[in-house]
Enzyme design. Sequence first.
Site, PDB file in Angstrom:
ATOM      1  N   LYS A   1     -12.293   8.455 -17.811  1.00  0.00           N
ATOM      2  CA  LYS A   1     -11.245   8.874 -17.070  1.00  0.00           C
ATOM      3  C   LYS A   1     -10.458   9.964 -17.671  1.00  0.00           C
ATOM      4  CE  LYS A   1      -6.890   6.939 -14.835  1.00  0.00           C
ATOM      5  NZ  LYS A   1      -6.219   6.074 -14.604  1.00  0.00           N
TER       6      LYS A   1
ATOM      7  N   LYS B   1     -14.168   9.631 -13.281  1.00  0.00           N
ATOM      8  CA  LYS B   1     -12.914   9.974 -12.305  1.00  0.00           C
ATOM      9  C   LYS B   1     -12.276  11.255 -13.255  1.00  0.00           C
ATOM     10  CE  LYS B   1      -8.418   8.164 -11.471  1.00  0.00           C
ATOM     11  NZ  LYS B   1      -7.445   7.033 -11.473  1.00  0.00           N
TER      12      LYS B   1
HETATM   13  C1  PBG Z   1      -3.643   3.813 -12.678  1.00  0.00           C
HETATM   14  C2  PBG Z   1      -4.296   4.879 -11.753  1.00  0.00           C
HETATM   15  C3  PBG Z   1      -4.362   6.152 -11.299  1.00  0.00           C
HETATM   16  C4  PBG Z   1      -5.322   6.487 -10.486  1.00  0.00           C
HETATM   17  C5  PBG Z   1      -5.989   5.119 -10.196  1.00  0.00           C
HETATM   18  N1  PBG Z   1      -5.586   4.148 -11.137  1.00  0.00           N
HETATM   19  C6  PBG Z   1      -3.271   7.105 -11.831  1.00  0.00           C
HETATM   20  C7  PBG Z   1      -3.174   7.701 -13.036  1.00  0.00           C
HETATM   21  O1  PBG Z   1      -4.158   7.387 -14.159  1.00  0.00           O
HETATM   22  O2  PBG Z   1      -2.210   8.465 -13.605  1.00  0.00           O
HETATM   23  C8  PBG Z   1      -5.275   7.722  -9.917  1.00  0.00           C
HETATM   24  C9  PBG Z   1      -5.986   7.636  -8.451  1.00  0.00           C
HETATM   25  C10 PBG Z   1      -5.742   8.968  -7.533  1.00  0.00           C
HETATM   26  O3  PBG Z   1      -5.415   9.973  -7.924  1.00  0.00           O
HETATM   27  O4  PBG Z   1      -6.374   8.865  -6.531  1.00  0.00           O
HETATM   28  N2  PBG Z   1      -3.629   4.216 -13.838  1.00  0.00           N
END
Ligand code: PBG
Length: 322
Positions: free
Chosen positions: A192, A245
Amino acid sequence: MFYRGRRLRTSQTIRTMVQETRLSVKNLIYPLFLVEGNNIKKEIPSLKGQYHISIDRLEEEIKEILSLKIPAILLFGLPGYKDDLASNAYDDNGIVQKGIRKIKEIAPDLLVVTDVCLCQYTSHGHCGVLKDGKVLNDPTLELLAKTALSHVKAGADMVAPSDMMDGRVNAIRDILDDEGFEYTPIMSYSVKYASSFYGPFREVADSAPKSGDRKSYQMNPANTNEALMEAEADLMEGADILMVKPALAYQDIIYRLKENFDCPIAAYNVSGEYAMVKAAASQGLIDEKSVVMEMLTGIKRAGADLIITYFAKDAAKYLREE
Ligand code: PBG
């Protein structure tokens, strides 16, 4: 003689027969945002076509998802209260836990995946315990594990930790195994990135950090070897599915994971990616349907077995039309 690639492009029939990548609704996961309150189904301004939904309005939503044959949802919750230690995240009567129970009543066979993170639940908006401006790793693990366990006890079929703390898959696997949930899989947000493509989501989930950023836990977008190390660590710790992601700017990472690991790979087509397509389509700059299908096909072609996308319902309809 020369290569005549056009021979196999002469008709739609032959083009379809030799098509290498096929999208299927069976591989799509649809994110849902639950809120406290009654009779709420409110469109999210930054994500046109997506809604904040209260538990009493879930039935119509779940029935639509079932009728489109979307096999799985990814649940997020906006809690009624936030505090320093994110206690609503692991409250057995928290928003997600209540939502899971309701969904399981309506649709026992719909696969319910939950996002396991603290940022929507902490008053400071970070994904872990904050002390003197630092996000503490090991004290966060216990809270994440408790959160995952409480989701599973409420009936979640799979948990998806998205916090990027070191060792969280291990902590979650341990607690689930200890409590008799050895067969509940973990889909880890292994790779991520600290991405600007989450912009709309943070408004959706009211989860932007109040101070600083997430760069001390999410990955540097410039790195790729590090992605393999993160993925390998999660697999060793017990992850069943590895996720990348965001998706679009990271298709090389999806491909590298697919080449290096034999487990299923998921990709999250995130909020900013959705919002860009919606904005461009609403201005008549692109054709939404064909861009959505091209984008999702690209993510799958790169190596994603599963795709989490706000376009899941649209794609399900388009696929049905075909
Ligand atoms: C929680 C989380 C996030 C997303 C999914 N789980 C936000 C982040 O990490 O700031 C992002 C999902 C999206 O942008 O569609 N940590």
